[in-house]
Design a protein around this motif. Structure first.
Motif, mmCIF file in Angstrom:
data_model
loop_
_atom_site.group_PDB
_atom_site.id
_atom_site.type_symbol
_atom_site.label_atom_id
_atom_site.label_comp_id
_atom_site.label_asym_id
_atom_site.label_seq_id
_atom_site.Cartn_x
_atom_site.Cartn_y
_atom_site.Cartn_z
ATOM 1 N N GLU A 213 -45.909 1.473 5.865
ATOM 2 C CA GLU A 213 -45.980 0.906 6.345
ATOM 3 C C GLU A 213 -44.749 -0.324 5.701
ATOM 4 O O GLU A 213 -44.513 -1.198 6.729
ATOM 5 N N LEU A 214 -44.078 -0.023 4.424
ATOM 6 C CA LEU A 214 -43.533 -1.007 3.906
ATOM 7 C C LEU A 214 -41.878 -0.399 4.933
ATOM 8 O O LEU A 214 -40.918 -1.303 5.076
ATOM 9 N N GLY A 215 -41.957 1.161 5.318
ATOM 10 C CA GLY A 215 -40.648 1.580 6.199
ATOM 11 C C GLY A 215 -41.020 -0.091 6.994
ATOM 12 O O GLY A 215 -39.659 0.080 8.371
ATOM 13 N N HIS A 216 -41.870 0.513 7.807
ATOM 14 C CA HIS A 216 -41.864 -1.023 9.515
ATOM 15 C C HIS A 216 -41.611 -1.848 8.946
ATOM 16 O O HIS A 216 -40.660 -2.153 10.029
ATOM 17 N N SER A 217 -41.803 -2.207 7.924
ATOM 18 C CA SER A 217 -40.974 -3.277 7.550
ATOM 19 C C SER A 217 -39.539 -3.902 8.283
ATOM 20 O O SER A 217 -38.773 -4.736 8.089
ATOM 21 N N LEU A 218 -39.697 -2.726 7.135
ATOM 22 C CA LEU A 218 -37.510 -2.813 7.223
ATOM 23 C C LEU A 218 -37.222 -1.687 8.734
ATOM 24 O O LEU A 218 -35.643 -2.327 9.043
ATOM 25 N N GLY A 219 -38.240 -2.042 9.660
ATOM 26 C CA GLY A 219 -37.637 -1.969 11.070
ATOM 27 C C GLY A 219 -37.299 -0.263 11.729
ATOM 28 O O GLY A 219 -36.857 0.461 12.491
ATOM 29 N N LEU A 220 -38.539 0.623 10.480
ATOM 30 C CA LEU A 220 -38.076 1.831 11.169
ATOM 31 C C LEU A 220 -39.764 2.373 11.470
ATOM 32 O O LEU A 220 -40.442 1.973 11.059
ATOM 33 N N ASP A 221 -39.396 2.830 12.670
ATOM 34 C CA ASP A 221 -40.328 3.150 13.002
ATOM 35 C C ASP A 221 -40.276 4.966 12.783
ATOM 36 O O ASP A 221 -39.849 5.504 12.120
ATOM 37 N N HIS A 222 -41.566 5.539 14.114
ATOM 38 C CA HIS A 222 -41.651 6.805 13.782
ATOM 39 C C HIS A 222 -41.063 7.919 13.890
ATOM 40 O O HIS A 222 -39.743 8.126 14.709
ATOM 41 N N SER A 223 -41.206 8.914 12.799
ATOM 42 C CA SER A 223 -40.474 10.387 13.301
ATOM 43 C C SER A 223 -41.357 11.704 13.504
ATOM 44 O O SER A 223 -42.434 11.327 12.837
ATOM 45 N N PRO A 224 -40.787 13.345 13.907
ATOM 46 C CA PRO A 224 -41.802 13.856 14.652
ATOM 47 C C PRO A 224 -41.610 14.703 13.101
ATOM 48 O O PRO A 224 -42.387 16.314 13.000
ATOM 49 N N TYR A 225 -40.901 14.114 12.230
ATOM 50 C CA TYR A 225 -40.780 15.868 10.818
ATOM 51 C C TYR A 225 -42.180 15.195 9.773
ATOM 52 O O TYR A 225 -41.215 13.749 9.709
ATOM 53 N N THR A 226 -41.700 16.242 9.889
ATOM 54 C CA THR A 226 -43.337 16.187 7.746
ATOM 55 C C THR A 226 -42.510 15.590 6.943
ATOM 56 O O THR A 226 -43.357 15.515 6.145
ATOM 57 N N THR A 227 -41.604 16.176 6.610
ATOM 58 C CA THR A 227 -40.511 15.331 5.917
ATOM 59 C C THR A 227 -39.901 14.205 5.136
ATOM 60 O O THR A 227 -40.083 14.287 4.228
ATOM 61 N N ASP A 228 -40.802 13.626 7.059
ATOM 62 C CA ASP A 228 -40.144 12.009 6.418
ATOM 63 C C ASP A 228 -41.492 11.243 5.953
ATOM 64 O O ASP A 228 -42.395 11.545 6.693
ATOM 65 N N ILE A 229 -41.325 10.506 5.016
ATOM 66 C CA ILE A 229 -42.237 9.380 4.664
ATOM 67 C C ILE A 229 -43.077 8.777 6.720
ATOM 68 O O ILE A 229 -43.852 8.761 6.600
ATOM 69 N N MET A 230 -41.749 8.632 6.807
ATOM 70 C CA MET A 230 -42.405 7.654 8.144
ATOM 71 C C MET A 230 -42.675 9.024 9.499
ATOM 72 O O MET A 230 -42.831 8.663 11.055
ATOM 73 N N PHE A 231 -43.244 9.704 9.209
ATOM 74 C CA PHE A 231 -43.743 10.917 10.022
ATOM 75 C C PHE A 231 -45.170 10.371 11.452
ATOM 76 O O PHE A 231 -45.852 9.813 10.230
ATOM 77 N N SER A 232 -44.959 10.640 11.874
ATOM 78 C CA SER A 232 -46.379 11.177 13.186
ATOM 79 C C SER A 232 -46.450 11.868 14.048
ATOM 80 O O SER A 232 -45.556 12.413 14.070
ATOM 81 N N ASP A 233 -47.198 12.446 13.957
ATOM 82 C CA ASP A 233 -47.193 13.523 14.608
ATOM 83 C C ASP A 233 -47.655 13.965 16.509
ATOM 84 O O ASP A 233 -47.375 14.588 16.920
ATOM 85 N N SER A 234 -47.474 12.698 17.140
ATOM 86 C CA SER A 234 -47.059 11.732 18.470
ATOM 87 C C SER A 234 -46.479 10.594 18.647
ATOM 88 O O SER A 234 -47.195 9.803 17.937
#
Length: 278
Positions: A213-234
């Motif tokens: 969620e702090l990643g979102h504050s930095l401007g990062l949206d989701h990623s499909p990659y499971t090794t990313d903290i910003m991962f989302s399944d869809s």
């Protein structure tokens, strides 16, 4: 020096002046400075930017795209947003001129997880992006939200508020069930919430959620990659999403269970700083 001698010296100096390389010694430096300033304020051509983007791995803004002028990022912000799944999510007041946020929670329980998540980003970026705030001096507030198990999120960030789903947090089966659904195997210690194995996995998971969620504050949206903290399944393709995905891209372990940032997470955060999102 006598007056006649002084006048003679002056006359000689005037006669020799045109042959001295005075202008050549000064002008190149001043021109070089002017050219440097101009280069920094001038936007690179779109074709050059597109070419650089194509040379980077999927959703990973390596150094190849992190060396442009400020004018380039201002002009082609939408292009970077689309190709790296980023967008401005925090108002300017959250990070301000100092590019630092002050994070506060009134919950003693949440504070432990929140601080660990802050340190994840600070260490990864090599700078103190997130500081501990106070009740009177804060730019991001972390708090509980009671939404019931039917809600499809365990954490959420919007504007300058970060919520953690208290019902999921208190549910001893939530983390094991999430682990089972993602990895198709039982979480170590799943049957014994009092074991050190379960507790460590539980702690890792909720620190990872706040880090996400702090990643979102930095401007990062989701990623499909499971090794990313910003991962989302869809997600669905859009202005800040390069493409649609409905299945995870499993490229190793799941960051949310290991509480780890990938290099792609870090590079994207470095890019959003250049874009002025934090």
């Amino acid at each position: 020096m006598g007056k006649k001698k002084w006048l003679l010296s002056l006359a000689v100096a005037i006669l020799l002046a045109p042959t001295l390389p005075f202008a050549q010694a000064v002008l190149p430096d001043s021109v070089a400075v002017t050219q440097t300033v101009a280069a920094k304020s001038k936007a690179t051509s779109k074709s050059t930017v597109v070419s650089a983007i194509k040379q980077t791995p999927d959703l990973n803004p390596t150094a190849k795209v992190r060396h442009f002028s400020q004018a380039t990022y201002a002009k082609y912000g939408a292009l970077f947003d689309k190709n790296y799944n980023v967008e401005k999510m925090s108002p300017y007041s959250v990070f301000g001129d100092a590019q630092e946020a002050y994070v506060y929670t009134s919950s003693p329980i949440l504070k432990r997880y929140m601080y660990a998540a802050m340190q994840n980003w600070n260490k990864a970026l090599g700078t103190k992006v997130f500081n501990l705030g106070t009740k009177s001096h804060k730019t991001i507030t972390v708090k509980w939200k009671y939404n019931g198990a039917s809600e499809e999120w365990d954490g959420m960030y919007q504007d300058n508020s970060l919520w953690i789903n208290k019902d999921d947090f208190d549910n001893v089966n939530y983390v094991p069930n999430t682990y089972q659904a993602a990895l198709n195997k039982e979480m170590p210690g799943a049957g014994n919430p009092n074991s050190s194995t379960y507790k460590q996995q539980y702690i890792n998971y909720w620190i990872a959620i706040i880090t996400h969620e702090l990643g979102h504050s930095l401007g990062l949206d989701h990623s499909p990659y499971t090794t990313d903290i910003m991962f989302s399944d869809s997600e669905t393709a859009g202005p800040d999403f390069k493409y649609t995905w409905k299945r995870a891209k499993v490229d190793g372990s799941y960051a949310e269970f290991k509480n780890s940032l990938s290099q792609r997470d870090i590079n994207r955060a470095k890019l959003t700083k250049l874009l002025g999102y934090w």
